[in-house]
Scaffold this active site. Structure first.
Site, PDB file in Angstrom:
ATOM      1  N   ASP A 106       8.266  67.669 -64.557  1.00 65.24           N
ATOM      2  CA  ASP A 106       8.739  67.723 -65.941  1.00 65.24           C
ATOM      3  C   ASP A 106       7.565  67.766 -66.919  1.00 65.24           C
ATOM      4  O   ASP A 106       7.502  68.616 -67.810  1.00 65.24           O
ATOM      5  CB  ASP A 106       9.600  66.493 -66.263  1.00 65.24           C
ATOM      6  CG  ASP A 106      10.900  66.463 -65.493  1.00 65.24           C
ATOM      7  OD1 ASP A 106      11.912  66.910 -66.036  1.00 65.24           O
ATOM      8  OD2 ASP A 106      10.892  66.004 -64.336  1.00 65.24           O
ATOM      9  N   THR A 156      17.214  67.941 -63.488  1.00 62.64           N
ATOM     10  CA  THR A 156      16.211  67.128 -62.803  1.00 62.64           C
ATOM     11  C   THR A 156      16.791  66.417 -61.585  1.00 62.64           C
ATOM     12  O   THR A 156      16.130  66.269 -60.559  1.00 62.64           O
ATOM     13  CB  THR A 156      15.610  66.093 -63.771  1.00 62.64           C
ATOM     14  OG1 THR A 156      15.097  66.775 -64.923  1.00 62.64           O
ATOM     15  CG2 THR A 156      14.486  65.322 -63.119  1.00 62.64           C
TER      16      THR A 156
END
Length: 431
Positions: A119, A204
């Site tokens: 990320d 995610t």
């Protein structure tokens, strides 16, 4: 050698087929070589009609977008965005390979959702790439570095992942430069009407799983509240991807990965991701189109895996089923759950693998990065996006940080044919 020809064929009708050729990384760029390519122009009046034109194009041209710069006002921005997202996808794949080797690469954000080296690495990488080409265009993105600055091991991992994938490094990237690149997408006031919106990793939870659940990198350029450019990179996408969000068992890793680009007025296009950092002629671009299903009861509906059919106003009018083998009557709708983030569902509709995606808004505001790039990719593929009242999404509703949107009820993404009818049904039954 005949001179290069500039084609005057209309946009969205070009299909380039070019052989691959590798060039050694350590050697200087060679004089552009030329290849014979086949250009097929589909006749407007017949989808299967085509003509073949043999021309010469340079390697550099073959690396480009599926439409020429003179037809796309933001051609340069889109080309840079596509290159940055492709690099970011390579970073994701590299990090994911080692993700399960230890828990030091996984954190918990304040909202208890997992966040990884990928990320932060993707946000830093894309920030650096865009800042090099467009230093005056601000970036709006999901992450900031506050939660990682005190973790030297994590900062080192992020910096290493970025350094391995960034396009040009005149000198070694410092940790501080990487952290500043992450924070360039932070919560500062964005006064410009032109800005990038980035979701470093959409889905995610799927990224962290050990299987082939979908996740993607999404980047859009907004101008005066409208998305004018969009790029989605989905490393696990495959030709036999099905609606449950996983690739088919017959798909090999080499067959996976899709890069999807959209430009206002130029359509939505996709090709395979290049997961190798060797400069080579890319695969053919293919036009993305939504499906043409005109009947609600025959359409495939896509839902988030954290929402149920009875949360959607349409459940007052229709029953639901997940079994597509059974015959459905006009009172039953086929639904499927895509176990991934919102942008993966937008991509599912834009590619024609689902007719409708319905999302109920659980709060009054949603984040712009979860939707901006999806909007342009669906609309340029022929679909339609609105809130449950039928109003287009106001991507500029947040006049300061440019991070929030406020759709009424939720978001409806369709193939366009079904949109008005569904809006009427949803708005009439939404309390």
């Amino acid at each position: 050698m005949p001179p290069l020809l500039r084609l005057s064929l209309p946009p969205h009708r070009l299909l380039l087929v070019v052989g691959r050729r590798r060039r050694r990384l350590e050697s200087p760029p060679p004089t552009p070589r030329h290849y014979r390519v086949c250009v097929r122009a589909a006749a407007a009046e017949a989808a299967d009609a085509s003509v073949s034109v043999s021309v010469s194009v340079s390697v550099e041209e073959a690396h480009g977008l599926p439409f020429p710069p003179e037809r796309a006002a933001y051609h340069r921005e889109l080309a840079a965005a596509a290159a940055a997202v492709e690099r970011a996808c390579r970073l994701c794949v590299d990090v994911r390979r080692t993700l399960l080797s230890g828990d030091k690469k996984i954190l918990e954000k304040n909202d208890q959702t997992p966040v990884t080296v990928a990320d932060f690495g993707v946000q830093a990488l894309i920030s650096l790439e865009l800042q090099r080409s467009f230093p005056t265009i601000p970036l709006v993105a999901e992450e900031d570095s506050a939660s990682v600055r005190s973790n030297n091991v994590l900062v080192e991992s992020i910096s290493s992942a970025v350094a391995d994938n960034v396009s040009h490094v005149d000198s070694s990237l410092t940790h501080d430069e990487v952290l500043r690149a992450i924070d360039r997408g932070g919560k500062d006031v964005v006064s410009s009407s032109t800005y990038w919106v980035l979701d470093p990793i959409d889905g995610t939870q799927g990224f962290l799983r050990g299987d082939d659940t979908l996740y993607l990198v999404g980047l859009a350029l907004l101008v005066n509240g409208k998305a004018v450019v969009g790029v989605m990179g989905c490393p696990n996408w495959a030709n036999d991807t099905i609606a449950d969000g996983k690739v088919g068992s017959s798909s090999s890793p080499l067959d996976r990965g899709i890069l999807t680009v959209a430009h206002v007025g130029c359509g939505t296009w996709s090709r395979r991701l290049s997961m190798v950092q060797l400069p080579m002629v890319q695969d053919t671009w293919n036009r993305c189109l939504v499906d043409s299903c005109p009947d609600i009861h025959k359409a495939r509906f896509c839902l988030s895996d954290n929402q149920t059919w009875n949360m959607i106003p349409l459940s007052v009018l229709f029953n639901s089923t997940m079994d597509e083998s059974n015959h459905r009557d006009e009172n039953e709708i086929l639904i499927s759950y895509v176990h991934s983030g919102s942008l993966c569902k937008y991509l599912t509709v834009a590619s024609g693998r689902a007719s409708v995606f319905v999302l109920k808004a659980r709060t009054k505001t949603l984040k712009s990065w979860d939707h901006a790039v999806g909007v342009i990719c669906v609309e340029e593929a022929g679909g339609q996006v609105s809130d449950w009242s039928g109003k287009p999404l106001d991507l500029a509703a947040d006049l300061t940080a440019r991070r929030d949107i406020c759709p009424w009820g939720g978001i409806l993404i369709t193939n366009g044919v079904l949109h008005d009818e569904l809006v009427e049904m949803i708005s009439a039954n939404h309390k």
